[in-house]
Motif scaffolding. Structure first.
Motif, PDB file in Angstrom:
ATOM      1  N   GLU D 170     -27.679 -12.675  -5.857  1.00 47.02           N
ATOM      2  CA  GLU D 170     -26.360 -13.256  -5.576  1.00 47.02           C
ATOM      3  C   GLU D 170     -25.275 -12.171  -5.571  1.00 47.02           C
ATOM      4  N   HIS D 171     -25.311 -11.328  -6.599  1.00 48.16           N
ATOM      5  CA  HIS D 171     -24.326 -10.243  -6.694  1.00 48.16           C
ATOM      6  C   HIS D 171     -24.500  -9.260  -5.540  1.00 48.16           C
ATOM      7  N   SER D 174     -23.170 -10.682  -2.309  1.00 44.80           N
ATOM      8  CA  SER D 174     -21.702 -10.747  -2.284  1.00 44.80           C
ATOM      9  C   SER D 174     -21.112  -9.360  -2.047  1.00 44.80           C
ATOM     10  N   VAL D 175     -21.631  -8.379  -2.757  1.00 48.04           N
ATOM     11  CA  VAL D 175     -21.139  -7.011  -2.567  1.00 48.04           C
ATOM     12  C   VAL D 175     -21.392  -6.557  -1.129  1.00 48.04           C
ATOM     13  N   ARG D 177     -21.673  -8.360   1.608  1.00 50.24           N
ATOM     14  CA  ARG D 177     -20.728  -8.998   2.547  1.00 50.24           C
ATOM     15  C   ARG D 177     -19.371  -8.295   2.524  1.00 50.24           C
ATOM     16  N   THR D 178     -18.875  -8.045   1.329  1.00 53.58           N
ATOM     17  CA  THR D 178     -17.585  -7.357   1.245  1.00 53.58           C
ATOM     18  C   THR D 178     -17.683  -5.984   1.913  1.00 53.58           C
ATOM     19  N   ALA D 290     -16.200  -2.491  -4.025  1.00 52.05           N
ATOM     20  CA  ALA D 290     -16.727  -3.829  -3.747  1.00 52.05           C
ATOM     21  C   ALA D 290     -17.547  -4.328  -4.931  1.00 52.05           C
ATOM     22  N   LEU D 293     -15.191  -4.992  -8.228  1.00 51.34           N
ATOM     23  CA  LEU D 293     -14.430  -6.230  -8.088  1.00 51.34           C
ATOM     24  C   LEU D 293     -15.339  -7.445  -8.251  1.00 51.34           C
ATOM     25  N   ASP D 294     -16.515  -7.403  -7.615  1.00 47.92           N
ATOM     26  CA  ASP D 294     -17.385  -8.580  -7.672  1.00 47.92           C
ATOM     27  C   ASP D 294     -17.818  -8.868  -9.109  1.00 47.92           C
ATOM     28  N   HIS D 298     -16.455 -12.157 -11.213  1.00 47.58           N
ATOM     29  CA  HIS D 298     -17.426 -13.083 -11.793  1.00 47.58           C
ATOM     30  C   HIS D 298     -17.174 -13.276 -13.284  1.00 47.58           C
TER      31      HIS D 298
END
Lengths: 329, 329, 329, 329, 329, 329
Positions: D170-171, D174-175, D177-178, D290, D293-294, D298
């Motif tokens: 998941e992490h 997300s990273v 995508r950013t 990225a 921040l993620d 969270h």
């Protein structure tokens, strides 16, 4: 020819002056032209200028002029884009006879604005009035009297603050005055503190907090430098030694001596400033703050006086490593 | 009834033991039931258990039992989910007569694994062989002999490392041995260093580096604590005082004494560890590293020995504030 | 004309010398006069001086002379206020034939005081004697033999310590010797440590702790610089790669390899010195201290040797960022 | 009897549930009463309660119940001042046959809110579309495919953020995508940067930045823990190893591999967070921001969700070590 | 004679150019030769060269030329070892009439690569589309419109990043775009966060995060400097004042305003960067990261563009205080 | 039945008292027995004890008693091993009529030792005498008068120092007195400082330095807590807002206001203590030191008063995070 001080000379004026030679460096321009850069000073003005190798003084400068020696100069004072200079007409070493014309070595060193003798007397008066218990009072008196001659002329630092003759005394007196105020104030403010604030100890600590600097720093005409024991041990520990030595002959009770010793080594508070312990007594806390403020305030005054940056803010290149606001924007 | 040591007792065995009472706390359960939690120890085992208020010992415990006192107990040793306990059958204070049965106060304190007398002798032998110049040798000898009795039983710290009787001596000897090696090595390695490495000074510094702990720490049956001067001044400065005092009666040359004093206050290197100056001589550098390694190695050994966390890694809750790798994964 | 080394030349002596050109900068004086500043060196002396544009060498210097190239010079050696200079009479590139006159490129680079071959042999002898388990021994031997030629000439750093040909080998050998001593000492000192100290691993770690520097640093005649992988990855990780690569072909057990890898990346201990993990094993702890002392001691020796500040204390502008006490005050 | 999940049970409802035993501690009250504190959980609810020694389950609990084992319980769910509890009526270990009733071990572990398979597919689709050069693309694909099964269930941390099954995936997604956004943005924004931003490398770095966690962390039913190599080496270096191993069989050019390796070890930026080097390339800079921040976002979400402090501000006792503003005051 | 820009001139070409005088220093060579060092620039090229006192321009330079004034020069552009120079043939101050020949003061200042008007319009369009609640939208619009003229030409810093006309706008727009992306992303990613992410506030914060720089920095032709309030108060607090002032006339709800104020003072996150509070809301966290990345990325681009060090790595003497990898090794 | 204060009650004495309920927690013993732990206080004594569920007050306690409410109790005061307790005989909420019996809510809160009204008057007298320029004087007066009611009861902190009703006023007055002394002293000491010390500004700054705490902290019967704006913005910035708001209606010159604003945000000096700027004016420097000493001195007094550790040293678990020397060893 009039005898003036260097500080008194006006541009293009010729006069006789007594000065201290502070530096002589053998340099060469990028084009390979050799010259000496020499410096002379009196108590408040210092000038530094080249002696070119085609100067009539070139040989004498190289072979004879010596930093740390006092000279009588006949010279014209000039101000130009290259800074202040002296156009030397005559030069010879000062002799004993010059005392008759007013020469005194102290006139060539930067000085406290205050009279050292008066400051010393005020300090001893405070001891008399403010340290009630005889043993502690005698301890402080004994150290002051032993080092009287040194204290009248010693600086408080090489560069940072009160770096001039009598500077240690000036700083010590200022800190002591503040401590007298704060000790009275906080003793009254917290009358139930247990044990009660030892006001005499605050004063003793204020007077002795930097006393180790008489051994840490060596004052010479060319400038102040660290002694070996100053560099390897530091003034806080050396000051504690002085207190212990004085106490050995006086019947100071053990706890008071311990509190005084602690105060001396803790007064800079932070380990990175050399204090192996933080202030652990109210007396040490007060002396720390009075001392730190006095040093920082002096620095800020000096920055405001010396900084040449135009505009409302000084440069950050100074002893405080920060800008100071001058205002008037 | 056999006389055993507490450490020798097997579960459910009854015996007579000589122990030190280490703690007595008056507590109450959440339901309001009062009890005393008491602790007893010999040199290697410590047990701690409740005396409930309906215990036959309740009154005597409250009124008579005193931490820091040695007792002869008859008791059954139990191990249960509640930890080790003693089921007390008889209890009385130790008397002089118990010496006949083998009682010695030292048997109830944690001890160095090494014989203190032998360690002390080895240290004095090193002084004899390795410090060539008589004044420095005499200075070290004099300090060692003056504090011989203390050194035989003093710990090196309250908790961190070598925190047991003889610990200071054990640590000092280990550091000194390493320093003998390193001094020989580096003197040979850089034969042209100027001034040359003072091997005798390295050894003197190693032996005296923690000597101030004899005044910094107070050893009592209940545990080691800081003295007032230990907390306010610290062992590095106190050790320097001892060196200066000893030197006052011996003709040590000024620079050697200064180097020794510097070494003593600089041996922990970092200001945040209490050293007001970093090591500024090769001798101080060597002693710092030998000392720091010995302390940290001892801590790591202790962590590996004491940590109960399952798996290949210890917890990070220990004197090193980090995990140690045990392996065997 | 005699063939001397540059270091042997006396003031105003003329001789033939083999030198390495180390620098050539195109500069201009403030008055707009252009010149080249050129540098030449042998193993222990370096001189740097201007070639003015009216020099007979001006054109040849601009068009032909190249840093990193070896030259045979005929020149007069001068010392003046402008520093040491060479008055060039003849100059040509070194040829193969010069070997007959004793030219060897290594003679123009700073060198370890010790014979690289002998140091390498001692290191391999230590491996033989001190690493008992064959797989680990083979791993270390394999890495040493693979990089033998590089190790004989590699420096340990660009500037900080052991920054000369053979410096990495000299430092490694010194650290290894100390580690042999410390491993024996602490293994004997704590015989019950669990798991026991792996003395072979301490030695392997000492030998390999800086091995990654063969990839981190590039040694060129003009000076040592960081490689791309040196700057982006660093010698600790690169050294671990070398250990892993060697282990891939040898049957080293997994835990020993893991402990060795950890030791290599942890040996500088502090994150700000580049170690992502602190030493978490006794073996890593020992190597860290032996390494750090050896580097710092070398720096202090160099400061004492090179500092020109008068008086008992060096300047604080050096690799240690602190004053060193020279004494003799 | 209905089969529910533990999370679905209402107060005082009786049902059959499949749960994981997470803890069993043998404790004693202050009054000496022994009991076991046991914990059971499903994917989102965990309960922890005592089994007193007069409970009918006391013996079975002590002798048979084992943390890490899955059980089918029949129980009444209670909520009281003592927290949530289970009144156990029946208990047996889960068998293969329970799969027919819907048992799946994953249902008892905290899970990502997103479908792991879908996340994995999205990640591989991004690789396909965004990494243009075949060797780099193959390298990333190869690592993803090799660790597919692990990634579908691995957490991103023990406690700090994304500490649940699928959390690493998941992490990472997300990273990534950013990073796709930022790489496009900054490549367009600075078209003349030299060398140009390697957008494929940014994506590869985002996907692999934490890949070493598959070796750093061991996921077990009782909780996530560090492996030996995780503790001694750390996920950044382990991830770099994985990239190097994969590259050994693919023709990735040396500089791209070096940049990727650097990015992996530099992505936490600060030495105190374990990065031996700071980001020295634009690609590494982007991935660092990225990622950081993620993780922090969270954590802040979790603090807002979990903190029970009344009023507009959370406590500062949380993974961020600071207060978070909830508002609504 | 053609009218060119300074940047367009080829070596040895003569042309008319409009330039800004940026500096005039009165200096003297080491040999005592006085000269003026003068600087002129257009938007992308700056040259700096001496006017010797025997130059035909010497008198006019000293008495008339003034930094901060625009000039029309006829000159020959030269490149030499002494750097680029201008051989001045004619010089006069720019007059209004020169506008007919294309003169515009902005052409002499470094400029954003992007059209300020277009950037401003995009920013206001984002406000329109992305800040849904009218009061917050009006607040942002009002500040933007009030400072429109300033924003079109203001720099974002004196030196560090975006230090050119329009730089504040360019940086603000870039940060805002990233924030639009991140706000959408994280709002979707954590739909249950309570309170939900305020996407309009993220955008408002991004737009206003550095708005205080319009008061902190004073842009003058000679360069950007800190204002008194910039130095004494700082742009974060000044920006918060602007938001409060604007809010006083708009009905923004108290909590939204408080969150915006907090975001403005917390956006640099660390106390040593001037933020008295860390980001305590998700909105502040997002703006911090978007801002910090944008600034650092810009710096890295500038380092890669400006650094002249040969080899794959830049120097570490730059705004990032670290090496950047250029590659191509 | 006599009406006493809680502090006056002797062990086993029965009396009527007016108290504030400060806490009520619903707990359970380890054996599952539920109870409420309740707290009551007057201005100087606080007691906390259980109400068991078999107490006659159990139901009323659970359903009716409310923290923050004032009660009239009839109770017997007990001291036991469980701490001080109250054996409640009667309890009812305080009514308006109780004022006749001497009830005043303030009697149940810890109070400054000094009369708030007198302190406030002294502060306004200082303003009158010491701030010469009318605009600045009016600004300070206006803020003081606006917040008079709050200042009479506000604390200076939640826990650290002067954390009681009137504490802010007490601290402010003490700092102001010291500042009056220091401003006089240093103005006299450096008469030539340029610009001269603004003594009125020092006094204004001293009075207002913590004024923002009236918005940062919310005082409630149950205790002091941070407001939302206190946590998100902080008292230094909030105090600056108050000064700006007051100045908007008074004709304070811009530079004086700027200096005052700077002083307010810089008075804690260090960024990690929340000051975004260090003191950049002599006025700010003085206020910083006077404030810091007053706070630290108060903490040390409190540590000496409250610490219960036996021996000459306090624990290090206190607001100063260090030991304090009590002496008397």
């Amino acid at each position: 020819m009039p005898i003036l001080t260097l500080s008194e000379m006006a541009p293009d004026q010729e006069a006789d002056v007594f000065v201290l030679m502070t530096s002589k460096e053998e340099l060469t321009t990028r084009t390979g032209k050799p010259y000496f850069k020499v410096g002379f000073r009196d108590g408040t003005r210092e000038v530094s200028f080249p002696i070119w190798d085609n100067s009539p003084w070139a040989v004498e400068c190289r072979d004879g002029w010596t930093p740390g020696v006092f000279y009588k100069l006949r010279a014209v004072y000039r101000e130009s884009n290259y800074g202040a200079q002296l156009d030397v007409r005559k030069i010879r070493e000062v002799t004993d006879a010059d005392a008759a014309d007013g020469f005194d070595p102290a006139m060539c060193l930067p000085q406290s604005r205050f009279d050292p003798g008066a400051m010393f007397d005020e300090l001893t008066a405070i001891v008399e009035q403010r340290i009630e218990r005889p043993p502690l009072r005698k301890l402080v008196e004994s150290i002051l009297q032993t080092h009287r001659e040194t204290l009248l002329v010693h600086p408080a630092a090489r560069h940072n603050h009160h770096a001039f003759a009598g500077g240690l005394l000036e700083h010590t007196l200022s800190v002591t005055r503040t401590c007298v105020y704060l000790a009275d104030k906080y003793a009254e403010y917290y009358p139930d503190m247990e044990p009660p604030l030892d006001k005499g100890l605050v004063v003793a600590g204020a007077i002795l907090h930097d006393i180790g600097k008489v051994h840490e720093l060596a004052q010479q005409p060319e400038g102040t430098s660290y002694t070996a024991e100053g560099a390897l041990i530091g003034h806080m520990l050396l000051g504690r030694d002085m207190a212990r030595r004085a106490a050995a002959e006086i019947d100071v009770d053990a706890e008071t001596l311990l509190r005084l010793e602690h105060l001396l080594i803790a007064h800079q508070r932070l380990p990175e400033w050399g204090s192996p312990k933080p202030p652990m007594t109210p007396e040490a806390l007060i002396v720390h703050y009075a001392d730190d403020l006095d040093a920082k305030y002096h620095m800020m005054v000096a920055v405001l006086r010396d900084d040449k940056t135009p505009g409302p803010l000084t440069s950050r290149k100074n002893v405080l490593y920060q800008q100071v606001f001058r205002g008037g924007s």
